[in-house]
Design an enzyme around this catalytic site. Structure first.
Site, PDB file in Angstrom:
ATOM      1  N   ARG A  14      -0.696  -9.079  13.262  1.00  0.00           N
ATOM      2  CA  ARG A  14      -1.264  -8.088  12.333  1.00  0.00           C
ATOM      3  C   ARG A  14      -2.061  -8.787  11.226  1.00  0.00           C
ATOM      4  O   ARG A  14      -3.117  -8.311  10.806  1.00  0.00           O
ATOM      5  CB  ARG A  14      -0.150  -7.224  11.730  1.00  0.00           C
ATOM      6  CG  ARG A  14       0.366  -6.185  12.719  1.00  0.00           C
ATOM      7  CD  ARG A  14       1.722  -5.634  12.338  1.00  0.00           C
ATOM      8  NE  ARG A  14       1.760  -4.982  11.051  1.00  0.00           N
ATOM      9  CZ  ARG A  14       2.887  -4.742  10.369  1.00  0.00           C
ATOM     10  NH1 ARG A  14       4.051  -5.111  10.856  1.00  0.00           N
ATOM     11  NH2 ARG A  14       2.822  -4.139   9.208  1.00  0.00           N
ATOM     12  N   ARG A  43      11.743  -5.621   4.529  1.00  0.00           N
ATOM     13  CA  ARG A  43      11.504  -4.174   4.369  1.00  0.00           C
ATOM     14  C   ARG A  43      12.494  -3.350   5.197  1.00  0.00           C
ATOM     15  O   ARG A  43      12.759  -3.637   6.343  1.00  0.00           O
ATOM     16  CB  ARG A  43      10.084  -3.820   4.803  1.00  0.00           C
ATOM     17  CG  ARG A  43       9.878  -2.312   4.858  1.00  0.00           C
ATOM     18  CD  ARG A  43       8.464  -1.885   5.046  1.00  0.00           C
ATOM     19  NE  ARG A  43       7.783  -2.562   6.121  1.00  0.00           N
ATOM     20  CZ  ARG A  43       6.470  -2.565   6.272  1.00  0.00           C
ATOM     21  NH1 ARG A  43       5.711  -1.954   5.391  1.00  0.00           N
ATOM     22  NH2 ARG A  43       5.909  -3.188   7.272  1.00  0.00           N
ATOM     23  N   LYS A  56       0.842  -1.217   0.000  1.00  0.00           N
ATOM     24  CA  LYS A  56       0.000   0.000   0.000  1.00  0.00           C
ATOM     25  C   LYS A  56       0.869   1.256   0.000  1.00  0.00           C
ATOM     26  O   LYS A  56       0.634   2.185  -0.772  1.00  0.00           O
ATOM     27  CB  LYS A  56      -0.924   0.023   1.239  1.00  0.00           C
ATOM     28  CG  LYS A  56      -1.849  -1.173   1.351  1.00  0.00           C
ATOM     29  CD  LYS A  56      -2.742  -1.077   2.568  1.00  0.00           C
ATOM     30  CE  LYS A  56      -2.010  -1.106   3.886  1.00  0.00           C
ATOM     31  NZ  LYS A  56      -1.327  -2.394   4.191  1.00  0.00           N
ATOM     32  N   ARG A  91      -9.717   1.051   8.453  1.00  0.00           N
ATOM     33  CA  ARG A  91      -9.345  -0.327   8.784  1.00  0.00           C
ATOM     34  C   ARG A  91     -10.539  -1.107   9.303  1.00  0.00           C
ATOM     35  O   ARG A  91     -10.480  -2.318   9.425  1.00  0.00           O
ATOM     36  CB  ARG A  91      -8.381  -0.299   9.939  1.00  0.00           C
ATOM     37  CG  ARG A  91      -6.893  -0.306   9.853  1.00  0.00           C
ATOM     38  CD  ARG A  91      -6.212  -1.169   8.903  1.00  0.00           C
ATOM     39  NE  ARG A  91      -4.926  -1.582   9.379  1.00  0.00           N
ATOM     40  CZ  ARG A  91      -3.778  -0.984   9.099  1.00  0.00           C
ATOM     41  NH1 ARG A  91      -3.731   0.065   8.318  1.00  0.00           N
ATOM     42  NH2 ARG A  91      -2.659  -1.452   9.582  1.00  0.00           N
ATOM     43  N   ARG A 116      11.106  -1.654  11.039  1.00  0.00           N
ATOM     44  CA  ARG A 116      10.057  -1.211  11.964  1.00  0.00           C
ATOM     45  C   ARG A 116       9.922  -2.150  13.165  1.00  0.00           C
ATOM     46  O   ARG A 116      10.046  -3.363  13.023  1.00  0.00           O
ATOM     47  CB  ARG A 116       8.722  -1.153  11.213  1.00  0.00           C
ATOM     48  CG  ARG A 116       8.448   0.204  10.618  1.00  0.00           C
ATOM     49  CD  ARG A 116       7.306   0.245   9.674  1.00  0.00           C
ATOM     50  NE  ARG A 116       6.092  -0.447  10.090  1.00  0.00           N
ATOM     51  CZ  ARG A 116       4.982  -0.503   9.352  1.00  0.00           C
ATOM     52  NH1 ARG A 116       4.950   0.119   8.183  1.00  0.00           N
ATOM     53  NH2 ARG A 116       3.924  -1.152   9.759  1.00  0.00           N
TER      54      ARG A 116
HETATM   55  P1  AP5 Z   1       4.858  -1.632   1.812  1.00  0.00           P
HETATM   56  O1  AP5 Z   1       4.561  -0.751   0.649  1.00  0.00           O
HETATM   57  O2  AP5 Z   1       5.571  -1.040   2.993  1.00  0.00           O
HETATM   58  O3  AP5 Z   1       3.515  -2.368   2.294  1.00  0.00           O
HETATM   59  P2  AP5 Z   1       2.304  -1.828   3.140  1.00  0.00           P
HETATM   60  O4  AP5 Z   1       1.066  -2.479   2.618  1.00  0.00           O
HETATM   61  O5  AP5 Z   1       2.321  -0.323   3.195  1.00  0.00           O
HETATM   62  O6  AP5 Z   1       2.684  -2.451   4.540  1.00  0.00           O
HETATM   63  P3  AP5 Z   1       2.529  -1.935   6.017  1.00  0.00           P
HETATM   64  O7  AP5 Z   1       3.233  -2.954   6.878  1.00  0.00           O
HETATM   65  O8  AP5 Z   1       2.971  -0.507   6.161  1.00  0.00           O
HETATM   66  O9  AP5 Z   1       1.014  -2.054   6.232  1.00  0.00           O
HETATM   67  P4  AP5 Z   1       0.239  -2.085   7.550  1.00  0.00           P
HETATM   68  O10 AP5 Z   1      -1.128  -1.852   7.078  1.00  0.00           O
HETATM   69  O11 AP5 Z   1       0.419  -3.292   8.396  1.00  0.00           O
HETATM   70  O12 AP5 Z   1       0.972  -0.945   8.411  1.00  0.00           O
HETATM   71  P5  AP5 Z   1       0.502   0.474   8.879  1.00  0.00           P
HETATM   72  O13 AP5 Z   1       1.707   1.319   8.942  1.00  0.00           O
HETATM   73  O14 AP5 Z   1      -0.688   0.958   8.126  1.00  0.00           O
HETATM   74  O15 AP5 Z   1       5.699  -2.876   1.250  1.00  0.00           O
HETATM   75  C1  AP5 Z   1       6.248  -3.834   2.131  1.00  0.00           C
HETATM   76  C2  AP5 Z   1       7.623  -4.300   1.587  1.00  0.00           C
HETATM   77  O16 AP5 Z   1       7.412  -4.994   0.359  1.00  0.00           O
HETATM   78  C3  AP5 Z   1       8.600  -3.160   1.270  1.00  0.00           C
HETATM   79  O17 AP5 Z   1       9.899  -3.562   1.596  1.00  0.00           O
HETATM   80  C4  AP5 Z   1       8.470  -2.947  -0.237  1.00  0.00           C
HETATM   81  O18 AP5 Z   1       9.673  -2.478  -0.800  1.00  0.00           O
HETATM   82  C5  AP5 Z   1       8.124  -4.359  -0.709  1.00  0.00           C
HETATM   83  N1  AP5 Z   1       7.240  -4.373  -1.878  1.00  0.00           N
HETATM   84  C6  AP5 Z   1       6.211  -3.509  -2.132  1.00  0.00           C
HETATM   85  N2  AP5 Z   1       5.603  -3.850  -3.294  1.00  0.00           N
HETATM   86  C7  AP5 Z   1       6.258  -4.968  -3.758  1.00  0.00           C
HETATM   87  C8  AP5 Z   1       6.102  -5.787  -4.913  1.00  0.00           C
HETATM   88  N3  AP5 Z   1       5.139  -5.545  -5.823  1.00  0.00           N
HETATM   89  N4  AP5 Z   1       6.943  -6.839  -5.058  1.00  0.00           N
HETATM   90  C9  AP5 Z   1       7.917  -7.101  -4.139  1.00  0.00           C
HETATM   91  N5  AP5 Z   1       8.113  -6.333  -3.026  1.00  0.00           N
HETATM   92  C10 AP5 Z   1       7.289  -5.290  -2.840  1.00  0.00           C
HETATM   93  O19 AP5 Z   1      -0.031   0.145  10.360  1.00  0.00           O
HETATM   94  C11 AP5 Z   1       0.851  -0.189  11.404  1.00  0.00           C
HETATM   95  C12 AP5 Z   1       0.062  -0.279  12.704  1.00  0.00           C
HETATM   96  O20 AP5 Z   1      -0.535   1.000  13.009  1.00  0.00           O
HETATM   97  C13 AP5 Z   1      -1.132  -1.271  12.679  1.00  0.00           C
HETATM   98  O21 AP5 Z   1      -0.734  -2.587  12.995  1.00  0.00           O
HETATM   99  C14 AP5 Z   1      -2.039  -0.646  13.756  1.00  0.00           C
HETATM  100  O22 AP5 Z   1      -1.563  -0.950  15.060  1.00  0.00           O
HETATM  101  C15 AP5 Z   1      -1.856   0.845  13.534  1.00  0.00           C
HETATM  102  N6  AP5 Z   1      -2.826   1.411  12.566  1.00  0.00           N
HETATM  103  C16 AP5 Z   1      -2.540   1.971  11.363  1.00  0.00           C
HETATM  104  N7  AP5 Z   1      -3.656   2.403  10.771  1.00  0.00           N
HETATM  105  C17 AP5 Z   1      -4.685   2.107  11.605  1.00  0.00           C
HETATM  106  C18 AP5 Z   1      -6.091   2.301  11.529  1.00  0.00           C
HETATM  107  N8  AP5 Z   1      -6.669   2.883  10.459  1.00  0.00           N
HETATM  108  N9  AP5 Z   1      -6.847   1.877  12.575  1.00  0.00           N
HETATM  109  C19 AP5 Z   1      -6.286   1.295  13.661  1.00  0.00           C
HETATM  110  N10 AP5 Z   1      -4.959   1.080  13.788  1.00  0.00           N
HETATM  111  C20 AP5 Z   1      -4.155   1.495  12.766  1.00  0.00           C
END
Ligand code: AP5
Length: 222
Positions: free
Chosen positions: A172, A128, A13, A88, A161
């Site tokens: 997660r 990552r 994402k 979410r 992270r």
């Molecule tokens: P990346 O682009 O970083 O993936 P992502 O989907 O953004 O992953 P996240 O781990 O950031 O998602 P998340 O939803 O768990 O975390 P968030 O920060 O929102 O890609 C991942 C890796 O793959 C990278 O190394 C990239 O280079 C590689 N890659 C990308 N595309 C690729 C491809 N096509 N092929 C190969 N490799 C590829 O949330 C973190 C925490 O915050 C949650 O657990 C929760 O506690 C809290 N939180 C956040 N938002 C909310 C909400 N709305 N409500 C409640 N809690 C929340």
């Protein structure tokens, strides 16, 4: 344009939102980044949120909604945004719809769900690395930095992270599986949902997303 990117942890994402930001000329608004910034600044909200994030659990809706609402009121989001990681839950989605309506803003144009199987997610998350300075993202195998542990763009230090530890990732993924269905159904009912295969090179996935947005070339702000 007003776009939401949904998908499991590590689906790409953030990677896609950053590419779309350049293409569409509207900002990425990532709830995880906003929360991590609050944690770094040790605000009261950040301290409270960290308790949930460290476990891989969702942060309570009222904390996340406060951050998102403040961010969407900033001038750069007036002509559109790419929401990454928000909403979410169905409750967050319903609140977003209501807030856009109450503020007289246009509703969402599209909700894109990026589908990636769990085994690929584990590979992506474990490799990552993120720049401490500018937030640029790398992968040790799929997209390695030119100099180990240093950002190509700003030479900032790369880090892993806290919530990318194996146990937390597993949690997660469980949280995602337990919460996403009602959210997908909500946007399906509104006729906004497009599901995209997230396997392939980031550029190929970007093309699928642009296709779903009905935008394959031109920059679009509205
Ligand atoms: P990346 O682009 O970083 O993936 P992502 O989907 O953004 O992953 P996240 O781990 O950031 O998602 P998340 O939803 O768990 O975390 P968030 O920060 O929102 O890609 C991942 C890796 O793959 C990278 O190394 C990239 O280079 C590689 N890659 C990308 N595309 C690729 C491809 N096509 N092929 C190969 N490799 C590829 O949330 C973190 C925490 O915050 C949650 O657990 C929760 O506690 C809290 N939180 C956040 N938002 C909310 C909400 N709305 N409500 C409640 N809690 C929340």
């Amino acid at each position: 344009m007003r776009v939401v990117l949904l998908g499991p942890p590590g689906a790409g994402k953030g990677t896609q939102a950053r590419m779309l930001e350049k293409r569409l000329g509207v900002p990425q608004v990532a709830s995880g980044d906003l929360l991590r910034a609050a944690v770094r600044k040790r605000t009261a909200l950040g301290v409270e949120a960290k308790r949930y994030m460290d476990k891989g659990a969702l942060v309570p809706d009222e904390l996340v909604l406060k951050l998102i609402e403040e961010r969407l009121q900033q001038p750069d989001a007036a002509s559109g945004f790419i929401l990454d990681g928000f909403p979410r839950t169905a409750a967050q989605a319903e609140t977003l719809t209501a807030k856009l309506q109450a503020s007289g803003s246009r509703q969402l144009d599209k909700v894109i769900a990026i589908i990636v199987p769990d085994d690929e997610i584990v590979k992506r998350i474990s490799g990552r690395r993120t720049c401490k300075n500018c937030g640029a993202m790398y992968h040790v195998i799929y997209d390695p930095p030119r100099n180990q542990n240093l950002c190509n763009s700003c030479n900032g230090e790369l880090y892993q992270r806290d919530d990318d530890a194996e146990d937390t990732v597993r949690m997660r993924l469980e949280v995602y599986a337990a919460t996403m269905r009602p959210l997908l159904e909500y946007y399906e009912r509104l006729g906004l949902l497009a599901q995209i295969d997230g396997i392939g090179r980031p550029e190929e996935i970007q093309q699928s997303i642009l296709g779903a947005l009905g935008n394959t070339g031109a920059t679009k702000k509205d």
